[in-house]
Design an enzyme around this catalytic site. Structure first.
Site, short mmCIF file in Angstrom:
data_model
loop_
_atom_site.label_atom_id
_atom_site.label_comp_id
_atom_site.label_asym_id
_atom_site.label_seq_id
_atom_site.Cartn_x
_atom_site.Cartn_y
_atom_site.Cartn_z
N ASP A 154 0.86 -1.18 0.00
CA ASP A 154 0.00 0.00 0.00
C ASP A 154 0.90 1.23 0.00
O ASP A 154 2.13 1.12 -0.08
CB ASP A 154 -0.95 -0.01 1.22
CG ASP A 154 -2.30 0.64 0.88
OD1 ASP A 154 -2.27 1.81 0.43
OD2 ASP A 154 -3.34 -0.01 1.06
N HIS B 31 -3.01 3.15 -4.55
CA HIS B 31 -2.38 2.65 -3.31
C HIS B 31 -0.97 2.13 -3.59
O HIS B 31 -0.57 1.07 -3.10
CB HIS B 31 -3.25 1.56 -2.67
CG HIS B 31 -4.49 2.09 -2.00
ND1 HIS B 31 -4.44 2.79 -0.79
CD2 HIS B 31 -5.78 2.04 -2.35
CE1 HIS B 31 -5.67 3.13 -0.44
NE2 HIS B 31 -6.51 2.70 -1.37
N GLU C 120 -10.15 2.53 -4.57
CA GLU C 120 -9.78 3.91 -4.30
C GLU C 120 -8.66 4.41 -5.22
O GLU C 120 -7.56 4.72 -4.78
CB GLU C 120 -9.36 4.05 -2.83
CG GLU C 120 -10.48 3.67 -1.89
CD GLU C 120 -10.05 3.65 -0.43
OE1 GLU C 120 -10.89 4.07 0.41
OE2 GLU C 120 -8.92 3.25 -0.12
C1 ACM Z 1 -10.78 -0.65 1.07
O1 ACM Z 1 -11.19 -0.59 2.24
N1 ACM Z 1 -10.24 0.40 0.48
C2 ACM Z 1 -10.89 -1.89 0.31
#
Ligand code: ACM
Length: 549
Positions: free
Chosen positions: A191, A262, A325
Site C-alpha cells: 500500500d 495505493h 480507491e
Molecule cells: C478498502 O477498504 N479500500 C478496500
C-alpha cells in the site's frame, strides 16, 4: 463454536482418553494426524502414537467422500464426529473435513488442553498428593456431531502494510482462524505506506518501499505525526513458510498487490512507475493518495514481473489486485492515458483502471489463478471471471452476482474489524465505528437483493483488519476477538439449523468460548468492555472515590 449443524448426546459411558494415546489414520491423512499429535502432545503432555488404519486406537481418523452429500453440503469440509464405545471416530469428506472434526474435538476437551504446555499433567504429576487415580485421563461424554460449512470462502484479512506485523503473528492468526474453521488468509501486502514482500527483480521495493519516515499520531484528522521510522518486510522464504504452515491447517493464503492506486511505496522505490518522474517518499499519512501508476508499457511489464514472482510464492488459486480507491487526476493530465482513452473510446477515465486490470489479468491467468479485486473494479470494467469483494456495502455484491461474477461479501459496516466495538472513550483509538459483536453475528453473507438463481455466486464472506490504528499483534487480537467468533458462525453455520440467528442464544456460548481464547492466550476484548490494560482512558483510581473504568 461455530455451532455445528447437529449435535446429539448418545447413551453410554464417557470415553476416557489418556496417554500414550493411539490415533489411527490412513497415509492420506498424514498432515492431519501429525497436526493432531503436535497440538495434543503440547496441551496434554501425553505421548501420541499414530498407527495404520484397523490397528486398535483411541482416536480413529478416516475419510468418506459420500459424507458431503449425506451432510447436504455444497462445499468441502463436512465431517462426522462420534464419541462412543470407548472410541473417538472422526470421519471427514477429505482432509479438510477430518481437520474440522478434530477442531471440534479440541473444544470437547478441557480448555487447559488448548495451552502450549500441559498444566493438567503437571498438576497430576506433582507430589502434592491430590493426584487423580487415572493419571492424565480425560473424559468426553458420548456425542455425535454432524457438521458442514455453509460457505467455501471463510476469510480473514490482515493489512500488513500500514503496520508491519511480525511473522509470528501470522502463524498465530492462522492457528486462531483454523480453530474457528476459517480457511482463507488474505494478506494485504502493499500500500502507500509500505511494501512488504521481497521481489528479487526489483530489490528497491523493500529496500526503499518497506520503510517510512514517520506515522500519524492520534486520528488522521488531527494531522499530527510521531518521529519514529516504521517498516519491515517478509522474505520470500518467510511467506513460503506462512503458506506451508497455513496449508497444514487447511488455510489458503491469498496475496494482495494493490494496483493501480495505493502504490506510493512502489513509486517511492521506482519513480519511473509514477507520473512526475520525481522521487516521492513512502506514504506517512493515512488516506487515499492521488499518485497512481502510469500506463506505460514498461510499468505494465514491471507489474507482470511482480505478479510472476508473487505467484511463485503463493500456490493458492487466487491473486488479489486490489483496485480500490484509485483517483484519476494524474491520468486526466497524462498524454499516454489520454491516448489510451481515445484509442479505446473511453469517455470516463475510471475505465482506465479496468484497462489496467485487463493488462495484468493475463499474467495472473498464466499461473492458473483467478483475479480478485475490491468492488471498484466493477465500475472500471472487471475481467469476466474476476471475483469481486464487496466492501462499500452490499450493492457491489448484488451487482457483481447479477453480472455473473463470483462474490465475497466483506462489507465495511459489518466486517471491518478496525472499527471500534462501542462508542465509548474507553475504547482504543479506531478509525470509526461502532461495530459490536452482536452486529457481526447478525451478518448474512447472502444479501437480500441477490436473485435466487445467483445466490450460489456468493463464495462466502471475510472479515477485514486494516491497521492504520493497529500497531501491534496484541491490538490486532483485540480488534478480531471476539468479533471473529461471531463472524465464523455467520459464515460456517447453517442458519436454518441454528434457527434464525439469535444473539441472546449465542452470547452464553460466546462467554463460554472466551475461556478457550484465554487458554490460547488471545488478547480478546471482554464482552463488558476493555480491561484497564486495553482501555484508552483508564487511570489509576484515586485512593478513595469513584471506581476505575
Ligand atoms: C478498502 O477498504 N479500500 C478496500
Amino acid at each position: 463454536m461455530p455451532a455445528p449443524s447437529s449435535l446429539r448426546s448418545l447413551p453410554g459411558a464417557p470415553v476416557a482418553l489418556a496417554g500414550p494415546l493411539v490415533v489411527s489414520a490412513p497415509a492420506a491423512l498424514g498432515r492431519e494426524s501429525r497436526w493432531l499429535r503436535r497440538v495434543l502432545e503440547a496441551g496434554t503432555g501425553w505421548r501420541v502414537d499414530v498407527v495404520a488404519p484397523s490397528t486398535p486406537a483411541d482416536v480413529v481418523l478416516e475419510t468418506d467422500p459420500s459424507l458431503r452429500r449425506a451432510a447436504g453440503a455444497a462445499v468441502e469440509g463436512a465431517y462426522r464426529l462420534v464419541v462412543a464405545d470407548g472410541v473417538v471416530r472422526v470421519t471427514g469428506d477429505g482432509g479438510a473435513g477430518v481437520f474440522y472434526g478434530l477442531q471440534t474435538l479440541r473444544q470437547l476437551l478441557p480448555d487447559e488442553t488448548l495451552r502450549r504446555a500441559p498444566v493438567l499433567a503437571a498438576a497430576q504429576g506433582s507430589s502434592a498428593g491430590r493426584v487423580r487415580r487415572r493419571t492424565g485421563a480425560l473424559r468426553i461424554e458420548p456425542v455425535a456431531v454432524v457438521d458442514a460449512p455453509q460457505f467455501a470462502w471463510r476469510g480473514v484479512h490482515l493489512d500488513v502494510s500500514r503496520h508491519f506485523m511480525p511473522k509470528s503473528f501470522l502463524f498465530d492468526l492462522v492457528d486462531l482462524a483454523a480453530f474457528h474453521k476459517l480457511n482463507v488468509l488474505h494478506l494485504h501486502l502493499t500500500d502507500d505506506q509500505g511494501w512488504r514482500v521481497e521481489i528479487e527483480r526489483y530489490p528497491r521495493l523493500v529496500e526503499v518501499g518497506a520503510w517510512r519516515r514517520r506515522s500519524p499520531l492520534g486520528h488522521a484528522r488531527e494531522r499530527r505525526f510521531d518521529r519514529e521510522p516504521h517498516g519491515g518486510y517478509y522474505t520470500k522464504d518467510d511467506l513460503r513458510e506462512v503458506v506451508a504452515f497455513a496449508a497444514e491447517r487447511h488455510v489458503v493464503v491469498v496475496p494482495e498487490i494493490d494496483m493501480p492506486g495505493h502504490v506510493v511505496a512502489a513509486i517511492a522505490a521506482y519513480p519511473e512507475l509514477g507520473h512526475s518522474g520525481r522521487p516521492i517518499e513512502v506514504g506517512t499519512r493515512w488516506g487515499v493518495y492521488r499518485h497512481v501508476l502510469n500506463l506505460e508499457p514498461s510499468t505494465i511489464r514491471f507489474f507482470h514481473d511482480v505478479v510472476h514472482e508473487v505467484c511463485e510464492i503463493f500456490p493458492g488459486p487466487y491473486f488479489h489486485i486490489g483496485g480500490d480507491e484509485c483517483p484519476t487526476v494524474e491520468w486526466r493530465r497524462s498524454e499516454r492515458a489520454r491516448a489510451i482513452m481515445a484509442a479505446e473510446g473511453f469517455d470516463d477515465p475510471r475505465r482506465l483502471q479496468g484497462w489496467f486490470s485487463a493488462q495484468i489479468a493475463p499474467a495472473i491467468a498464466s499461473h492458473g489463478k483467478r483475479l480478485v479485486g475490491w468492488d471498484e473494479i466493477l465500475e472500471a470494467g472487471a475481467p469476466e471471471d474476476a471475483v469481486v469483494m464487496s466492501w462499500r456495502g452490499l450493492e457491489g455484491g448484488v451487482t457483481a452476482a447479477s453480472r455473473g461474477h463470483d462474490v465475497v461479501m466483506v462489507p465495511e459496516e459489518w466486517l471491518y474489524f478496525d472499527w471500534s466495538y462501542a462508542d465509548d472513550p474507553a475504547e482504543p483509538l479506531a478509525i470509526r465505528g461502532p461495530t459490536p459483536v452482536e452486529k457481526v453475528y447478525g451478518f448474512d453473507p447472502v444479501p437480500a437483493g441477490i436473485p435466487d438463481d445467483r445466490r450460489d455466486r456468493v463464495l462466502g464472506a471475510q472479515c477485514q483488519l486494516w491497521t492504520e490504528y493497529v500497531k501491534t499483534p496484541e491490538r490486532a487480537e483485540y480488534q478480531y476477538f471476539p468479533r471473529l467468533c461471531a463472524f465464523a458462525e455467520a459464515v460456517w453455520s447453517q442458519p436454518t439449523l441454528t434457527g434464525a440467528r439469535s444473539y441472546p442464544m449465542f452470547e452464553p456460548r460466546l462467554s463460554r468460548h472466551l475461556r478457550r481464547l484465554a487458554a490460547l492466550g488471545v488478547n480478546y476484548r471482554p464482552l463488558e468492555g476493555p480491561t484497564p490494560g486495553q482501555s484508552r482512558t483508564w487511570r489509576r483510581p484515586p485512593a478513595r472515590g469513584a471506581p476505575p473504568r
